[in-house]
Write a protein that holds these residues in place. Structure first.
Motif, mmCIF file in Angstrom:
data_model
loop_
_atom_site.group_PDB
_atom_site.id
_atom_site.type_symbol
_atom_site.label_atom_id
_atom_site.label_comp_id
_atom_site.label_asym_id
_atom_site.label_seq_id
_atom_site.Cartn_x
_atom_site.Cartn_y
_atom_site.Cartn_z
ATOM 1 N N THR A 90 -56.131 4.855 40.165
ATOM 2 C CA THR A 90 -55.000 3.997 40.533
ATOM 3 C C THR A 90 -53.663 4.667 40.233
ATOM 4 O O THR A 90 -52.650 4.000 40.110
ATOM 5 N N GLU A 91 -53.662 5.968 40.106
ATOM 6 C CA GLU A 91 -52.443 6.765 39.906
ATOM 7 C C GLU A 91 -51.742 6.500 38.590
ATOM 8 O O GLU A 91 -50.603 6.900 38.409
ATOM 9 N N GLN A 92 -52.429 5.823 37.660
ATOM 10 C CA GLN A 92 -51.746 5.552 36.390
ATOM 11 C C GLN A 92 -51.517 6.823 35.589
ATOM 12 O O GLN A 92 -50.527 6.957 34.869
ATOM 13 N N ASP A 106 -51.010 9.793 36.949
ATOM 14 C CA ASP A 106 -49.858 10.418 37.605
ATOM 15 C C ASP A 106 -48.560 9.793 37.110
ATOM 16 O O ASP A 106 -47.582 10.488 36.859
ATOM 17 N N ALA A 107 -48.580 8.460 36.987
ATOM 18 C CA ALA A 107 -47.368 7.772 36.535
ATOM 19 C C ALA A 107 -46.963 8.244 35.142
ATOM 20 O O ALA A 107 -45.793 8.475 34.870
ATOM 21 N N LEU A 108 -47.949 8.427 34.268
ATOM 22 C CA LEU A 108 -47.646 8.940 32.923
ATOM 23 C C LEU A 108 -47.042 10.330 33.007
ATOM 24 O O LEU A 108 -46.032 10.631 32.377
ATOM 25 N N GLU A 109 -47.690 11.189 33.812
ATOM 26 C CA GLU A 109 -47.219 12.576 33.933
ATOM 27 C C GLU A 109 -45.779 12.615 34.427
ATOM 28 O O GLU A 109 -44.965 13.388 33.934
ATOM 29 N N ILE A 110 -45.497 11.774 35.421
ATOM 30 C CA ILE A 110 -44.164 11.737 36.004
ATOM 31 C C ILE A 110 -43.106 11.362 34.989
ATOM 32 O O ILE A 110 -41.995 11.855 35.005
ATOM 33 N N MET A 111 -43.489 10.469 34.084
ATOM 34 C CA MET A 111 -42.514 10.075 33.065
ATOM 35 C C MET A 111 -42.278 11.191 32.064
ATOM 36 O O MET A 111 -41.365 11.125 31.253
ATOM 37 N N GLY A 112 -43.130 12.211 32.104
ATOM 38 C CA GLY A 112 -42.996 13.290 31.143
ATOM 39 C C GLY A 112 -43.882 13.099 29.925
ATOM 40 O O GLY A 112 -43.695 13.742 28.904
ATOM 41 N N VAL A 113 -44.848 12.198 30.033
ATOM 42 C CA VAL A 113 -45.801 11.995 28.931
ATOM 43 C C VAL A 113 -46.950 12.985 29.110
ATOM 44 O O VAL A 113 -47.415 13.199 30.228
ATOM 45 N N ASN A 114 -47.388 13.591 28.028
ATOM 46 C CA ASN A 114 -48.571 14.436 28.111
ATOM 47 C C ASN A 114 -49.783 13.512 28.155
ATOM 48 O O ASN A 114 -50.246 13.030 27.127
ATOM 49 N N TYR A 126 -52.027 11.725 25.158
ATOM 50 C CA TYR A 126 -51.674 10.314 24.980
ATOM 51 C C TYR A 126 -52.894 9.410 25.155
ATOM 52 O O TYR A 126 -53.065 8.437 24.438
#
Ligand SMILES: Nc1ncnc2c1ncn2[C@@H]1O[C@H](COP(=O)(O)OP(=O)(O)OP(=O)(O)O)[C@@H](O)[C@H]1O
Ligand SMILES: [Mg+2]
Lengths: 255, 136
Positions: B4-6, B8-16, B20
């Motif tokens: 569900t791209e969650q 990807d969403a984390l990565e985009i925010m700059g979260v490893n 995480y």
């Protein structure tokens, strides 16, 4: 400003993006249009590094974000810069990509939790402000599974703008919504773009959006940049494929 | 989550996203599995005692004598050492397969089956190894 210079991307030898150079300007709503499967989502994901590009360069402002020509060690050095740029970036995924273990409010607060040292009351205030912007104040306590499609999209927008991003990328923000809600979302994105003077890119195949907010429109066809211009110009172009797309004629059948 | 791209969403925010998502699972498993094992040891011994008493198979006195007879404290340490290994195997293999699953609901099902199968095989293997190492 977001710029792509001659970027190409293929999957297993099948090219999806071919040598695309684009300039997305600040303070404008930049639209990327194209039929389903033309590579809009791939383009957006290449810009933000979710897919690594095979060729070319991606720049945010004048900072290099991706450069396919770099070696492995140079790419590693780019990582910190990337992380920084990503924190200035809000992205709306085609499916919303809300964290389903959290409530609406927690979703919006998540980026603040991760990247700021704001105090809890400050975060709450900011989150409620963002939710108010997308007219979701009443839904703050709901779980994401309890939301309608449009509410999910709006929550995702609230989360994307939580940290006052410099760049906002939206993958089909109003697909699957009723025409009225679609207009509300378009207006909202344009409003935010103007208010904070950010660089906004929107993927869409909705001609309403194109006419309403298409300050700059890029048409992707067969993985290439086929046409670019404004929503005024689009009506008077004699580009055949674009006209087929705009007026939804089956190609080959014509009038 | 990738489905569900969650992620990807984390990565985009700059979260490893890997650390995480995966690290807390491994750490909490390492912490809570031994607690669960101790809990189950106590419960099973107590259960045996109760069962023995209520069915009049064994007297309370005999039971308490029996469980202490030839008791080696190392057995508990040994159980806990094994638990830590198994906890790591279960958490990391499941998290790995969950993290890298791609596609839709079907792939999620396949990934969880794979996670269970691989965890089982590795647990069997480590069970043999640890027994050899610690008990001989
Ligand atoms: N992860 C991937 N691996 C292999 N091929 C992919 C991958 N993602 C996309 N593609 C291919 O790239 C092409 C473009 O897909 P993309 O998702 O960008 O289309 P789109 O323009 O966003 O369409 P839509 O409007 O339906 O969302 C498709 O042919 C698709 O099969
Ligand atoms: Mg798409």
């Amino acid at each position: 400003m977001i710029e792509s210079v001659n970027i190409s991307k293929s999957f297993n030898g099948r090219p999806v993006l071919k040598n695309i150079s684009l300039l997305f300007e600040q303070g404008k709503t930049n639209l990327v249009i194209g039929e389903s499967g033309s590579g809009k989502t791939v383009l957006l994901k290449c810009l933000v590094g979710l897919f690594e590009i095979d060729e070319g360069q991606v720049l945010f402002g004048n900072r290099i974000f991706s450069d396919a020509a770099l070696g492995v060690s140079e790419k590693a050095k780019l990582k910190d810069e990337r992380q920084k740029i990503r924190q200035e970036l809000g992205m709306l995924f085609q499916g919303g990509a809300l964290f389903d273990s959290m409530s609406v409010l927690e979703n919006v607060m998540f980026p603040m939790r991760m990247f700021t040292d704001m105090k809890e009351p400050e975060m709450l205030e900011r989150a409620h402000f963002c939710l108010k912007r997308v007219k979701l104040s009443d839904a703050a306590k709901l779980q994401t599974s309890e939301l309608s499609g449009g509410m999910k999209k709006r929550t995702a927008i609230a989360r994307a703008i939580a940290l006052n991003p410099q760049y906002l990328l939206c993958d089909e923000p109003n697909s699957g919504l009723d025409p009225q809600t679609a207009v509300v979302i378009d207006d909202l994105i344009q409003e935010i773009t103007k208010e904070y003077n950010i660089t906004t890119i929107i993927n869409t195949h909705d001609m309403n959006s194109v006419m309403e907010i298409g300050e700059k429109v890029v048409f992707i066809y067969e993985g290439k940049k086929w046409w670019e211009g404004t929503n005024r110009e689009i009506l008077f172009t004699n580009n055949r494929e674009l006209n087929d797309f705009v007026y939804a004629y089956k190609s080959g059948r014509g009038m | 989550m990738r489905v569900t791209e969650q992620i990807d969403a984390l990565e985009i925010m700059g979260v490893n996203s890997a650390s995480y998502l995966i690290l807390p699972k491994i750490l909490s498993s390492l912490f809570i599995f031994p607690v669960l094992v101790l809990f189950s040891m106590v419960l099973s011994i107590w259960g045996g005692w109760m069962a023995g008493m209520f069915t009049n198979c064994i007297t309370s006195h005999d039971y308490l004598y029996g469980i202490q007879y030839a008791f080696r404290p190392f057995n508990i340490t040994y159980a806990l050492i094994k638990t830590e290994f198994f906890a790591f195997i279960i958490a990391s293999i499941s998290a790995y397969h969950g993290y890298y699953v791609n596609g839709g609901a079907l792939e999620v099902g396949k990934a969880s089956t794979r996670a269970v199968v691989y965890s089982n095989i590795l647990i069997l293997l480590f069970n043999v190894l640890l027994t050899q190492l610690l008990l001989t």
